[in-house]
Design an enzyme around this catalytic site. Structure first.
Site, short mmCIF file in Angstrom:
data_model
loop_
_atom_site.label_atom_id
_atom_site.label_comp_id
_atom_site.label_asym_id
_atom_site.label_seq_id
_atom_site.Cartn_x
_atom_site.Cartn_y
_atom_site.Cartn_z
N GLY A 322 0.56 -1.22 0.08
CA GLY A 322 0.33 0.29 0.31
C GLY A 322 0.86 1.34 0.45
N ARG A 323 1.31 1.67 1.49
CA ARG A 323 2.89 2.24 1.57
C ARG A 323 3.07 2.60 0.02
NH1 ARG A 323 3.57 3.77 6.54
NH2 ARG A 323 2.63 2.10 7.52
N CYS A 391 -6.37 22.20 18.91
CA CYS A 391 -6.53 21.92 19.98
C CYS A 391 -6.59 20.87 21.20
CB CYS A 391 -8.01 22.52 21.16
SG CYS A 391 -8.53 24.07 19.54
N TYR A 421 -2.23 6.47 3.99
CA TYR A 421 -2.44 6.68 5.63
C TYR A 421 -2.05 8.44 6.59
CZ TYR A 421 -1.16 2.19 5.50
OH TYR A 421 -2.10 0.91 5.19
C1 LIG Z 1 -2.06 -2.31 5.79
C2 LIG Z 1 -2.25 -4.04 5.12
C3 LIG Z 1 -1.03 -4.23 4.19
C4 LIG Z 1 -0.44 -2.98 3.52
O1 LIG Z 1 0.51 -2.29 4.01
P1 LIG Z 1 1.34 -1.59 3.94
O2 LIG Z 1 2.29 -1.37 5.22
O3 LIG Z 1 0.51 0.00 3.18
O4 LIG Z 1 2.14 -1.70 2.64
C5 LIG Z 1 -0.69 -5.26 3.48
N1 LIG Z 1 -1.58 -5.79 3.94
C6 LIG Z 1 -2.63 -6.15 5.11
C7 LIG Z 1 -3.35 -7.40 5.10
C8 LIG Z 1 -3.00 -4.85 5.66
O5 LIG Z 1 -3.43 -4.94 6.43
#
Ligand SMILES: *Cc1c(COP(=O)(O)O)cnc(C)c1O
Length: 463
Positions: A322-323, A391, A421
């Site tokens: 993802g990241r 705040c 995120y």
């Molecule tokens: C959060 C998550 C990802 C992605 O994690 P990244 O750090 O963004 O690569 C992949 N698989 C599962 C099951 C997750 O919970």
């Protein structure tokens, strides 16, 4: 001791003590390509540009704060993952990092699959035209309505996370006259952090079914007995912001051991193994992430050598970055509002957003970098803390940052690597309106998620 128990966690506390900061960079105006999206540069006037557009123009047209996303960079990173893993593997983009319909279409066009972990993430993906068979449905507590929606839509896989869920998904599938493809998520006893991992016998966390005590083997036994389920493989996700591949090695070893036990007990070889996501990116110049082709090579080698040793056919591998795809492709553009030097303590620079658009610093002690974006400066570096407008004294954007000493209200500053995120975890704390996501490419900018309005917010408040 560990402050990084969350899956999207920070550096481990042992690695970087609180208050750590790098010395000032040699050139405060330089933009380290490691942390900035690929088309980011400065124009002849010193203004930061992305996709060929100056941030001053972006601020004028779309306001601040705003997330600015480099579409070409996003597509290039998605493609690099796809190419690196090749046709005998699947790349699932983890939608929770940042999900919008434009992004779903880019992913589909670039040949990636998609992870979702709620009914509404699923709805977003389907409404953008992502084929259901390319979607995997995750989560440790999917509701019956979410399960029904996913099975009805025909998602390619549901990742089973508990004994209750095995029965629930089988029940829904049978009711709908389907056979649902599933994986079982196991916890392998590996806790991975940025520069280290810990192998333990037990996993104290809410996700997955432990290998320990034969629990995962029992889950497999049950899933294989249910007509509504087609058990396709085993899933493991060990952490986040990981640079060190050895945690994956231990995880793959343990998952393959389970595959071997399944073969010995049931006479079947499961065709899939998913090693999850969690690959690290550079938030600051100190971070050195791996390229997708290095990661693909390492993971393929780990899995095939483990399978060879266990005399198993190598299963189809999938990964879930993802990241590592979206993180580096966006930055947050803010306007400086106030500058408050506290004699003998520190200087606080307040920007027009904060923990509502980036909770990661407050939540995980995450580190970011920042640059003056609307101009260059020859002034001396000044050590500051960049904070938001909320705040809450923990409302910190960048804990320790160097900005030029002539910084003034009205300057634009940009925080790189906020693609993952940040918008997806944004809140309305203090009834602050969530910023837009503006995609830029080839000299064009367009809003892909618009800024929230006062009407949006008041509409929810029915009096
Ligand atoms: C959060 C998550 C990802 C992605 O994690 P990244 O750090 O963004 O690569 C992949 N698989 C599962 C099951 C997750 O919970």
């Amino acid at each position: 001791m560990s402050r990084s128990a969350h899956p999207a966690g920070p550096r481990h506390a042992d690695v970087l003590p609180e208050g750590h900061y790098s010395p000032p960079p040699a050139d405060l105006n330089a933009l380290d390509p490691k942390v900035w999206a690929r088309t980011v540069t400065r124009d002849k006037d010193g203004v930061v540009t992305v996709g060929g557009i100056a941030v001053t123009e972006l601020a004028e047209r779309f306001g601040t704060p705003a997330y600015i996303l480099d579409e070409a960079d996003f597509r290039a990173r998605a493609r690099a993952w796809r190419t690196a893993f090749g046709n005998d593997a699947d790349v699932f983009y983890a939608g929770k990092a940042f999900l919008s319909r434009a992004v779903v279409r880019w992913l589909d066009e670039e040949g990636l699959n998609l992870d979702v972990c709620s009914g509404t993430e699923l709805a977003t993906a389907l409404s953008a035209g992502m084929p259901a068979e390319k979607i995997a449905f995750h989560g440790n507590n999917k509701s019956m309505a979410e399960i029904r929606r996913a099975v009805e839509a025909g998602v390619g896989r549901i990742v089973l996370d508990s004994f209750q869920e095995i029965v629930r998904v089988a029940h829904v599938a049978q009711e709908l006259g389907r056979r649902q493809r599933v994986q079982i998520r196991v916890t392998v006893g590996v806790e991975a952090h940025t520069h280290e991992f810990i192998a333990t016998a037990h996993e104290d966390q809410k996700f997955g079914i432990p290998l320990a005590g034969g629990q995962a083997a029992e889950a497999v036994r049950r899933a294989l007995q249910l007509d509504g389920l087609e058990l396709a493989g085993i899933h493991s996700h060990i952490g986040s912001q990981i640079f060190d591949m050895s945690g994956f090695e231990v995880a793959a070893h343990r998952v393959v051991r389970l595959l071997r036990e399944i073969r010995d007990e049931h006479g079947i070889e499961l065709p899939e193994i998913d090693l999850g996501g969690g690959l690290g990116i550079a938030y600051t110049s100190d971070d050195d992430p791996r390229e997708p082709h290095e990661i693909a090579k390492a993971l393929h080698e780990i899995v095939s050598s483990e399978c060879e040793a266990a005399r198993l056919r190598t299963p189809r591998i999938s990964v879930e970055p993802g990241r590592a795809i979206v993180g580096p492709t966006a930055f947050t553009l803010y306007e400086v509002g106030t500058i408050k030097p506290l004699e003998g303590l520190r200087t606080y620079v307040s920007v027009d957003g904060g923990m509502s658009d980036n909770i990661r610093t407050a939540l995980y002690d995450a580190e970011y970098s920042i640059a003056l974006a609307s101009r260059v400066s020859d002034a001396e570096p000044m050590l500051v803390r960049v904070v938001g407008k909320h705040c809450e004294s923990g409302d910190i954007v960048v804990r320790d940052a160097f900005l030029p000493a002539d910084l003034a209200p009205g300057d634009l500053v940009a925080v790189p690597a906020t693609g993952a995120y940040c918008r997806s975890m944004a809140s309305n704390y203090n009834h602050v309106l969530r910023p837009p996501v503006v995609a830029v490419a080839d000299g064009e900018a367009r809003v892909i998620v618009r800024r929230e309005t006062e009407e949006d917010l008041l509409r929810l408040d029915v009096g």
